[in-house]
Write an enzyme that holds these catalytic residues in place. Structure first.
Site, PDB file in Angstrom:
ATOM      1  N   GLN A  80      -3.736 -27.287  -2.118  1.00  0.00           N
ATOM      2  CA  GLN A  80      -3.492 -25.992  -2.877  1.00  0.00           C
ATOM      3  C   GLN A  80      -2.790 -25.580  -2.824  1.00  0.00           C
ATOM      4  O   GLN A  80      -3.542 -24.150  -3.715  1.00  0.00           O
ATOM      5  CB  GLN A  80      -5.100 -25.505  -1.973  1.00  0.00           C
ATOM      6  CG  GLN A  80      -6.356 -26.351  -2.044  1.00  0.00           C
ATOM      7  CD  GLN A  80      -7.305 -25.457  -0.802  1.00  0.00           C
ATOM      8  OE1 GLN A  80      -7.109 -24.522  -0.028  1.00  0.00           O
ATOM      9  NE2 GLN A  80      -8.333 -26.781  -0.549  1.00  0.00           N
ATOM     10  N   HIS A 144      -5.833 -23.653   2.089  1.00  0.00           N
ATOM     11  CA  HIS A 144      -6.581 -21.632   2.253  1.00  0.00           C
ATOM     12  C   HIS A 144      -5.197 -21.120   2.278  1.00  0.00           C
ATOM     13  O   HIS A 144      -5.161 -20.723   3.417  1.00  0.00           O
ATOM     14  CB  HIS A 144      -7.672 -21.824   3.607  1.00  0.00           C
ATOM     15  CG  HIS A 144      -8.586 -22.585   3.770  1.00  0.00           C
ATOM     16  ND1 HIS A 144      -9.504 -23.030   4.628  1.00  0.00           N
ATOM     17  CD2 HIS A 144      -8.962 -23.838   2.704  1.00  0.00           C
ATOM     18  CE1 HIS A 144     -10.359 -23.567   4.625  1.00  0.00           C
ATOM     19  NE2 HIS A 144     -10.110 -23.956   3.382  1.00  0.00           N
ATOM     20  N   GLU A 237     -19.503 -16.580   0.772  1.00  0.00           N
ATOM     21  CA  GLU A 237     -19.763 -15.076   0.284  1.00  0.00           C
ATOM     22  C   GLU A 237     -19.615 -13.817  -0.468  1.00  0.00           C
ATOM     23  O   GLU A 237     -17.849 -13.988  -1.187  1.00  0.00           O
ATOM     24  CB  GLU A 237     -19.580 -14.499   2.257  1.00  0.00           C
ATOM     25  CG  GLU A 237     -19.630 -15.314   3.375  1.00  0.00           C
ATOM     26  CD  GLU A 237     -20.034 -14.916   4.635  1.00  0.00           C
ATOM     27  OE1 GLU A 237     -20.053 -15.187   5.655  1.00  0.00           O
ATOM     28  OE2 GLU A 237     -18.670 -13.989   4.209  1.00  0.00           O
ATOM     29  N   TYR A 247     -15.737  -9.714   9.722  1.00  0.00           N
ATOM     30  CA  TYR A 247     -16.731 -10.356   8.864  1.00  0.00           C
ATOM     31  C   TYR A 247     -16.796 -11.839   9.405  1.00  0.00           C
ATOM     32  O   TYR A 247     -17.338 -12.680   8.954  1.00  0.00           O
ATOM     33  CB  TYR A 247     -15.803 -10.135   7.770  1.00  0.00           C
ATOM     34  CG  TYR A 247     -16.316  -8.990   6.995  1.00  0.00           C
ATOM     35  CD1 TYR A 247     -17.265  -8.805   6.414  1.00  0.00           C
ATOM     36  CD2 TYR A 247     -14.667  -8.331   6.890  1.00  0.00           C
ATOM     37  CE1 TYR A 247     -17.127  -6.660   5.404  1.00  0.00           C
ATOM     38  CE2 TYR A 247     -15.037  -6.903   6.916  1.00  0.00           C
ATOM     39  CZ  TYR A 247     -16.293  -6.109   6.107  1.00  0.00           C
ATOM     40  OH  TYR A 247     -16.446  -5.144   6.417  1.00  0.00           O
TER      41      TYR A 247
END
Length: 363
Positions: A80, A144, A237, A247
């Protein structure tokens, strides 16, 4: 009496017809981009586009691809990782400054870095490139990276950072940048009013924490930061990050482990951890995020737009009372990586494909 379009036009009531009765059209502006990740709109009508393998190029208003820009630093173009987000400085007309983020090598690993540079007058290269932030610590991972950039109204920069997958528990500790939203000044220094400045054991760039992989970030019309992040299997989310708030990832989530099974404590809520404004189950794999502030599309002003990688659509979210009231899906047919409103008021998308496209959404 039969009511026709001509009759309505004669009465001046054409505006009463449902302007969105037909599906919007997706128009191709350019093709031939290799996994484009972000698009920024230049004042002259051209586009600045990043390609994940490590190229940045200018695309003409006619769709013609310019050559790769010089001066782009080497990126870790694996998994990624690669060359990711790009935004123009609010003072670009005078300083030609841009900010971009990418996966940066270092030691035995890599991490997300944020750089600033000046786009040359002939738009052929980046000049005075300087890294103003590097995520710590670097780890051996290709997952990520997060990597969305937003300039706040006070001139500070928000940068979203993923938790690198293998280090997800780091999201809950403050001695690292994994799973965080950070806030810095344009020279890379730390704003004095950041929530963890002066706190022992906490990195001062941190603005909010407990995030997984934030790949959408934008300012609302009233200047509030909105983000969205990938959940695991379910639980994507939307959040409104506030300074110093937690969070929840990976302690609480509306998703589950890939293949099934609870994540963390198997809870969706816990004291001291913020609830998302909105979540998706199943996951849509969101990327890119923009508010529509123009009047180009009848009935859409104020909507929030989010791209879906997994289901290859653009989501239009109607908001009411600060909540998501309903979702409409606009089929694109390719993985939507980014969405931006241009200076002309139209919405533009890039698609994350080997033959990626720059698209415009027409009413």
């Amino acid at each position: 009496m039969k009511i026709t379009d001509a009759f309505l036009m004669a009465c001046g009531l054409v505006a009463a017809l449902p302007a969105l009765a037909q599906a919007p059209r997706v128009q191709t502006v350019a093709t031939g981009l290799e996994h484009p990740w972000a698009v920024a709109m230049l004042p002259d009508g051209r586009f600045l586009v990043t390609e994940r393998p490590g190229r940045m190029r200018v695309v003409g208003a006619d769709g013609r691809l310019g050559p790769p820009l010089g001066g782009v630093p080497e990126v870790v173009a694996r998994g990624q990782g690669g060359l990711l987000d790009v935004v123009l400085d609010s003072g670009f007309a005078g300083n030609r400054q841009v900010y971009f983020c990418y996966s940066e090598a270092g030691g035995s690993g890599n991490s997300t870095a944020l750089a600033r540079a000046r786009l040359a007058a002939d738009a052929s290269r980046l000049e005075d490139v300087r890294v103003i932030f590097s995520q710590k610590p670097k780890v051996a991972s290709t997952f990520h990276f997060g990597c969305r950039i937003v300039e706040a109204r006070d001139g500070t920069l928000f940068l979203t950072l993923g938790e690198r997958n293998s280090r997800r528990d780091d999201s809950q500790t403050l001695d690292n940048h994994h799973g965080k939203v950070v806030r810095i000044n344009k020279d890379g220094s730390v704003p004095r009013d950041n929530p963890f400045v002066g706190r022992a054991g906490a990195l001062p760039e941190t603005f909010s924490y407990g995030h997984r992989n934030v790949q959408g970030a934008t300012l609302s019309p009233d200047g509030v930061l909105w983000t969205h992040e990938h959940g695991p299997q379910g639980g994507d989310e939307i959040n409104l990050p506030q300074p110093g708030r937690n969070y929840g990832w990976p302690v609480v989530t509306y998703g589950e482990n890939y293949g099934g099974g609870k994540v963390g404590e198997g809870l969706t809520a816990k004291a001291g951890m913020e609830q998302p404004l909105h979540y998706w189950v199943p996951s849509i794999a969101p990327s890119g995020m923009a508010f529509l502030t123009s009047d180009r599309y009848a009935g859409w002003k104020g909507s929030l737009f989010v791209g879906s990688l997994k289901f290859r659509y653009l989501a239009r979210l109607e908001l009411a009372g600060g909540k998501v009231a309903r979702e409409h899906r606009i089929d694109v047919g390719d993985r939507v990586r980014d969405v931006r409103q241009g200076p002309d008021g139209w919405l533009y998308l890039v698609t994350d494909e080997s033959d990626g496209k720059l698209l415009r959404l027409a009413p």
